[in-house]
Write a protein that holds these residues in place. Structure first.
Motif, PDB file in Angstrom:
ATOM      1  N   ALA A  10       0.830  -1.208   0.000  1.00 41.87           N
ATOM      2  CA  ALA A  10       0.000   0.000   0.000  1.00 41.87           C
ATOM      3  C   ALA A  10       0.858   1.250   0.000  1.00 41.87           C
ATOM      4  CB  ALA A  10      -0.930  -0.013   1.218  1.00 41.87           C
ATOM      5  N   PHE A  11       2.009   1.192   0.672  1.00 41.94           N
ATOM      6  CA  PHE A  11       2.890   2.356   0.702  1.00 41.94           C
ATOM      7  C   PHE A  11       3.680   2.492  -0.599  1.00 41.94           C
ATOM      8  CE2 PHE A  11       7.085   4.246   1.570  1.00 41.94           C
ATOM      9  CZ  PHE A  11       6.678   5.508   1.987  1.00 41.94           C
ATOM     10  N   LEU A  12       4.357   1.429  -1.024  1.00 39.43           N
ATOM     11  CA  LEU A  12       5.279   1.530  -2.156  1.00 39.43           C
ATOM     12  C   LEU A  12       4.562   1.582  -3.504  1.00 39.43           C
ATOM     13  CD1 LEU A  12       8.027  -0.985  -0.955  1.00 39.43           C
ATOM     14  CD2 LEU A  12       8.119   1.515  -0.921  1.00 39.43           C
ATOM     15  N   VAL A  13       3.604   0.694  -3.709  1.00 36.43           N
ATOM     16  CA  VAL A  13       2.891   0.654  -4.990  1.00 36.43           C
ATOM     17  C   VAL A  13       1.775   1.696  -5.019  1.00 36.43           C
ATOM     18  CG1 VAL A  13       1.592  -0.818  -6.582  1.00 36.43           C
ATOM     19  CG2 VAL A  13       3.468  -1.793  -5.238  1.00 36.43           C
ATOM     20  N   PRO A 113       8.611 -12.146  -0.177  1.00 35.26           N
ATOM     21  CA  PRO A 113       9.927 -12.478  -0.729  1.00 35.26           C
ATOM     22  C   PRO A 113      10.779 -11.216  -0.933  1.00 35.26           C
ATOM     23  CG  PRO A 113       8.176 -13.605  -1.935  1.00 35.26           C
ATOM     24  CD  PRO A 113       7.506 -12.613  -1.030  1.00 35.26           C
ATOM     25  N   GLN A 114      12.090 -11.370  -0.757  1.00 36.79           N
ATOM     26  CA  GLN A 114      13.008 -10.249  -0.925  1.00 36.79           C
ATOM     27  C   GLN A 114      12.875  -9.609  -2.304  1.00 36.79           C
ATOM     28  OE1 GLN A 114      14.325  -8.874   1.756  1.00 36.79           O
ATOM     29  NE2 GLN A 114      16.478  -9.447   1.688  1.00 36.79           N
ATOM     30  N   LEU A 115      12.838 -10.456  -3.339  1.00 32.70           N
ATOM     31  CA  LEU A 115      12.784  -9.920  -4.695  1.00 32.70           C
ATOM     32  C   LEU A 115      11.502  -9.127  -4.919  1.00 32.70           C
ATOM     33  CD1 LEU A 115      13.985  -9.597  -7.476  1.00 32.70           C
ATOM     34  CD2 LEU A 115      13.022 -11.825  -8.120  1.00 32.70           C
ATOM     35  N   ARG A 116      10.404  -9.570  -4.316  1.00 32.36           N
ATOM     36  CA  ARG A 116       9.156  -8.830  -4.478  1.00 32.36           C
ATOM     37  C   ARG A 116       9.252  -7.459  -3.827  1.00 32.36           C
ATOM     38  NH1 ARG A 116       3.997 -12.259  -3.441  1.00 32.36           N
ATOM     39  NH2 ARG A 116       4.771 -13.094  -5.421  1.00 32.36           N
ATOM     40  N   LEU A 117       9.866  -7.404  -2.656  1.00 34.11           N
ATOM     41  CA  LEU A 117      10.043  -6.114  -1.986  1.00 34.11           C
ATOM     42  C   LEU A 117      10.935  -5.197  -2.820  1.00 34.11           C
ATOM     43  CD1 LEU A 117       9.769  -4.161   0.355  1.00 34.11           C
ATOM     44  CD2 LEU A 117      11.526  -5.448   1.589  1.00 34.11           C
ATOM     45  N   VAL A 118      12.019  -5.741  -3.376  1.00 27.65           N
ATOM     46  CA  VAL A 118      12.910  -4.946  -4.215  1.00 27.65           C
ATOM     47  C   VAL A 118      12.166  -4.425  -5.439  1.00 27.65           C
ATOM     48  CG1 VAL A 118      14.961  -5.039  -5.682  1.00 27.65           C
ATOM     49  CG2 VAL A 118      15.011  -6.084  -3.418  1.00 27.65           C
ATOM     50  N   ARG A 119      11.345  -5.262  -6.037  1.00 25.81           N
ATOM     51  CA  ARG A 119      10.625  -4.835  -7.237  1.00 25.81           C
ATOM     52  C   ARG A 119       9.535  -3.815  -6.911  1.00 25.81           C
ATOM     53  NH1 ARG A 119      10.518 -10.278 -11.089  1.00 25.81           N
ATOM     54  NH2 ARG A 119      12.633  -9.914 -11.898  1.00 25.81           N
ATOM     55  N   MET A 120       8.973  -3.887  -5.716  1.00 24.33           N
ATOM     56  CA  MET A 120       8.019  -2.848  -5.320  1.00 24.33           C
ATOM     57  C   MET A 120       8.721  -1.502  -5.180  1.00 24.33           C
ATOM     58  SD  MET A 120       5.099  -4.472  -2.836  1.00 24.33           S
ATOM     59  CE  MET A 120       6.157  -5.224  -1.616  1.00 24.33           C
ATOM     60  N   LEU A 121       9.952  -1.521  -4.667  1.00 24.83           N
ATOM     61  CA  LEU A 121      10.743  -0.290  -4.650  1.00 24.83           C
ATOM     62  C   LEU A 121      10.998   0.195  -6.076  1.00 24.83           C
ATOM     63  CD1 LEU A 121      13.294  -1.238  -1.856  1.00 24.83           C
ATOM     64  CD2 LEU A 121      11.710   0.696  -1.757  1.00 24.83           C
ATOM     65  N   GLY A 122      11.199  -0.751  -6.998  1.00 22.26           N
ATOM     66  CA  GLY A 122      11.368  -0.394  -8.403  1.00 22.26           C
ATOM     67  C   GLY A 122      10.127   0.246  -8.992  1.00 22.26           C
ATOM     68  N   VAL A 123       8.955  -0.229  -8.576  1.00 21.57           N
ATOM     69  CA  VAL A 123       7.706   0.386  -9.033  1.00 21.57           C
ATOM     70  C   VAL A 123       7.635   1.843  -8.559  1.00 21.57           C
ATOM     71  CG1 VAL A 123       5.191   0.337  -8.783  1.00 21.57           C
ATOM     72  CG2 VAL A 123       6.443  -1.788  -9.187  1.00 21.57           C
ATOM     73  N   ASN A 196      15.479  10.486  -3.150  1.00 20.19           N
ATOM     74  CA  ASN A 196      14.680   9.291  -3.393  1.00 20.19           C
ATOM     75  C   ASN A 196      14.972   8.670  -4.757  1.00 20.19           C
ATOM     76  OD1 ASN A 196      13.506   9.796  -0.937  1.00 20.19           O
ATOM     77  ND2 ASN A 196      11.652  10.683  -1.766  1.00 20.19           N
ATOM     78  N   ALA A 197      15.170   9.515  -5.759  1.00 24.58           N
ATOM     79  CA  ALA A 197      15.449   9.004  -7.095  1.00 24.58           C
ATOM     80  C   ALA A 197      16.723   8.163  -7.101  1.00 24.58           C
ATOM     81  CB  ALA A 197      15.573  10.155  -8.092  1.00 24.58           C
ATOM     82  N   SER A 198      17.766   8.621  -6.416  1.00 27.53           N
ATOM     83  CA  SER A 198      19.030   7.873  -6.434  1.00 27.53           C
ATOM     84  C   SER A 198      18.933   6.565  -5.665  1.00 27.53           C
ATOM     85  CB  SER A 198      20.160   8.741  -5.859  1.00 27.53           C
ATOM     86  OG  SER A 198      19.915   9.062  -4.504  1.00 27.53           O
ATOM     87  N   VAL A 199      18.245   6.579  -4.523  1.00 28.47           N
ATOM     88  CA  VAL A 199      18.093   5.356  -3.733  1.00 28.47           C
ATOM     89  C   VAL A 199      17.220   4.341  -4.472  1.00 28.47           C
ATOM     90  CG1 VAL A 199      17.071   4.410  -1.617  1.00 28.47           C
ATOM     91  CG2 VAL A 199      18.497   6.459  -1.508  1.00 28.47           C
ATOM     92  N   LEU A 200      16.106   4.807  -5.013  1.00 35.51           N
ATOM     93  CA  LEU A 200      15.200   3.898  -5.716  1.00 35.51           C
ATOM     94  C   LEU A 200      15.806   3.390  -7.015  1.00 35.51           C
ATOM     95  CD1 LEU A 200      11.874   5.846  -5.127  1.00 35.51           C
ATOM     96  CD2 LEU A 200      12.485   3.622  -4.155  1.00 35.51           C
ATOM     97  N   LEU A 201      16.637   4.195  -7.655  1.00 36.72           N
ATOM     98  CA  LEU A 201      17.313   3.740  -8.874  1.00 36.72           C
ATOM     99  C   LEU A 201      18.170   2.513  -8.588  1.00 36.72           C
ATOM    100  CD1 LEU A 201      18.986   5.957 -11.553  1.00 36.72           C
ATOM    101  CD2 LEU A 201      20.170   3.948 -10.723  1.00 36.72           C
ATOM    102  N   VAL A 202      18.847   2.510  -7.432  1.00 30.61           N
ATOM    103  CA  VAL A 202      19.678   1.363  -7.052  1.00 30.61           C
ATOM    104  C   VAL A 202      18.829   0.097  -6.986  1.00 30.61           C
ATOM    105  CG1 VAL A 202      21.054   0.359  -5.188  1.00 30.61           C
ATOM    106  CG2 VAL A 202      21.351   2.770  -5.804  1.00 30.61           C
ATOM    107  N   TRP A 203      17.678   0.179  -6.314  1.00 31.84           N
ATOM    108  CA  TRP A 203      16.822  -1.001  -6.170  1.00 31.84           C
ATOM    109  C   TRP A 203      16.124  -1.357  -7.470  1.00 31.84           C
ATOM    110  CZ3 TRP A 203      18.412  -3.671  -2.483  1.00 31.84           C
ATOM    111  CH2 TRP A 203      18.817  -3.107  -1.272  1.00 31.84           C
ATOM    112  N   VAL A 206      18.579  -3.422  -9.427  1.00 35.92           N
ATOM    113  CA  VAL A 206      18.690  -4.780  -8.862  1.00 35.92           C
ATOM    114  C   VAL A 206      17.477  -5.628  -9.225  1.00 35.92           C
ATOM    115  CG1 VAL A 206      18.780  -6.124  -6.723  1.00 35.92           C
ATOM    116  CG2 VAL A 206      20.179  -4.070  -6.962  1.00 35.92           C
ATOM    117  N   GLY A 207      16.282  -5.094  -9.012  1.00 34.14           N
ATOM    118  CA  GLY A 207      15.076  -5.883  -9.203  1.00 34.14           C
ATOM    119  C   GLY A 207      14.690  -6.115 -10.644  1.00 34.14           C
ATOM    120  N   TRP A 208      14.916  -5.104 -11.488  1.00 31.33           N
ATOM    121  CA  TRP A 208      14.412  -5.194 -12.857  1.00 31.33           C
ATOM    122  C   TRP A 208      15.511  -5.426 -13.890  1.00 31.33           C
ATOM    123  CZ3 TRP A 208       9.170  -5.134 -13.863  1.00 31.33           C
ATOM    124  CH2 TRP A 208       8.356  -4.841 -12.742  1.00 31.33           C
ATOM    125  N   TRP A 209      16.772  -5.284 -13.511  1.00 30.26           N
ATOM    126  CA  TRP A 209      17.861  -5.590 -14.440  1.00 30.26           C
ATOM    127  C   TRP A 209      18.646  -6.819 -13.980  1.00 30.26           C
ATOM    128  CZ3 TRP A 209      19.239  -3.518 -19.161  1.00 30.26           C
ATOM    129  CH2 TRP A 209      20.461  -3.976 -19.694  1.00 30.26           C
TER     130      TRP A 209
END
Length: 421
Positions: A10-13, A113-123, A196-203, A206-209
């Motif tokens: 609810a927070f990230l997406v 799952p870790q990957l799901r959390l990382v990909r939500m940060l990517g969203v 936020n852009a720089s931190v989220l870019l890192v995740w 990781v998640g999408w590449w």
């Protein structure tokens, strides 16, 4: 996704919806309530190493309330609703991000799952890019949010509160010798967008590449290409330095074929940027370091004021008497946002020094330094990314305020490292 993970999603997406309603970064306070209830039901609660440092930081902030009515030399103002509201809001945010961190750390891999959390940060990174593009192409976009309509006028008009509840696409500042819009949607101000852009870019990478298939990588490449536009137009030197150091960190930490591929991608991206119309704008920004004098004045005034209450600080910020140019400041026709500069507004470390004294600043830095020390040997993609973000936190604390959304993302990144161990 399990039912237990819904507050995180609810927070990230769902962040664009929170922003549109006027909650924005304050949504973490709303969601911390169900998280706390769910945490209580699954006792005993696991806590990470370093938890005691954050607990002391919170305890120190409670004690600092004793100084809310005081004004150190070189500042002015009396205790009023605005000062109390700002204090309570920061206290709620510090507490809420801790609740979210504990909540994430107590969810199992099956529940989230870790990957799901990382990909939500990517969203959320995609949302950040979209907001940045809105700020570039429609900088005048803003409106009165539902939350803003419901709040009493004396609270809604408070400068700190208004930045949080009034959705705007860009923040206009005299950066290049003329009024230049700097993207800030969907966050509270332009510097928060940069952090936020720089931190989220890192995740996102990781998640999408790193963990992505061919279609994920094609999507990631397109988003990163679009992201270059608001990143440059943000005119944010801290963001640019952070991205440069991130690339250097990856080149040093990864090895073998990955290092060769990384260097090749970086070289290609750098060449494309140099040949693009964006490069002259960066050069123009670097030639006009307009904020250096302002920052030097406020940092010096912050340190001077803090020496009068070095252990517990003053609970909230204070306005300086005068500015770097004159002993008098105020609004004018050409600068409607001018006024007495608030102390502690040029970086989280300076905010902590004025609000919680040097003790609070040391506890904050020790918390993130401890995370780097404990996880520096984790060479998994999530481990490498998490340590990188902890390093960015220590860099950005000198130039960016951690509150509101940046601190939430810092602590989610900390939780990812904790879960990874």
């Amino acid at each position: 996704m399990s039912r237990a993970a819904w507050p995180v999603a609810a927070f990230l997406v769902g962040y664009p919806v929170w922003w549109a309603l006027g909650f924005g970064g304050l949504s973490v306070i709303v969601l911390a309530v169900p998280m706390a209830v769910l945490l209580w039901r699954r006792r005993p609660i696991k806590v990470p190493r370093g938890f005691g440092l954050w607990a002391l930081l919170l305890a120190g902030y409670l004690v600092s309330a004793l100084m809310l009515a005081e004004s150190p030399p070189g500042t002015y103002g009396e205790l009023g609703p605005g000062r109390v509201v700002g204090y309570l809001m920061r206290l709620a945010l510090y507490t809420s991000v801790l609740v979210m961190t504990l909540y994430l750390g107590n969810l199992t891999e099956r529940e989230l799952p870790q990957l799901r959390l990382v990909r939500m940060l990517g969203v959320l990174f995609v949302t950040t890019v979209a907001g940045g593009l809105l700020g570039v192409f429609l900088p005048g976009f803003s409106y009165t949010s539902p939350v803003e309509l419901l709040l009493p006028e004396e609270i809604a008009e408070n400068a700190f509160v208004r930045n949080l509840i009034h959705p705007t696409a860009a923040q206009t500042q005299m950066v290049l010798g003329y009024a230049a819009p700097r993207p800030e949607a969907p966050y509270e101000w332009a510097n928060a967008w940069g952090s936020n852009a720089s931190v989220l870019l890192v995740w996102f990478v990781v998640g999408w590449w790193v963990y992505g298939r061919a279609r994920h990588k094609a999507f990631a490449a397109a988003v990163l290409a679009l992201a270059a536009i608001p990143i440059v137009y943000s005119l944010n030197r801290g963001l640019w330095i952070g991205l440069g150091l991130s690339v250097l960190y990856l080149v040093v930490r990864v090895g073998g074929r990955t290092r060769v591929v990384t260097c090749g991608l970086v070289a290609t991206a750098a060449l494309a940027f140099v040949l693009s119309p964006l490069a002259p704008l960066v050069a123009q920004r670097l030639d006009r370091p307009h904020s250096n004098d302002i920052r030097a004045f406020t940092v010096s005034a912050t340190l001077t004021a803090a020496t009068h209450s070095p252990v517990i600080g003053y609970g909230n910020t204070r306005n300086a008497t005068g500015s770097h140019r004159s002993i008098t400041t105020g609004k004018s026709a050409w600068c409607p946002t001018c006024g007495h500069p608030p102390l502690g507004g040029d970086g989280q470390i300076w905010l902590l020094i004025i609000t919680q004294g040097f003790t609070g600043a040391l506890l904050y830095a020790a918390f993130f330094l401890g995370a780097i020390r404990r996880h520096r040997r984790d060479r998994s993609p999530i481990g490498l990314a998490g340590v990188l973000v902890m390093g960015l936190v220590l860099l950005y604390m000198f130039v960016y305020d951690g509150l509101v959304t940046p601190l939430t993302l810092y602590m989610i990144s900390f939780a990812l490292l904790w879960r990874n161990s």
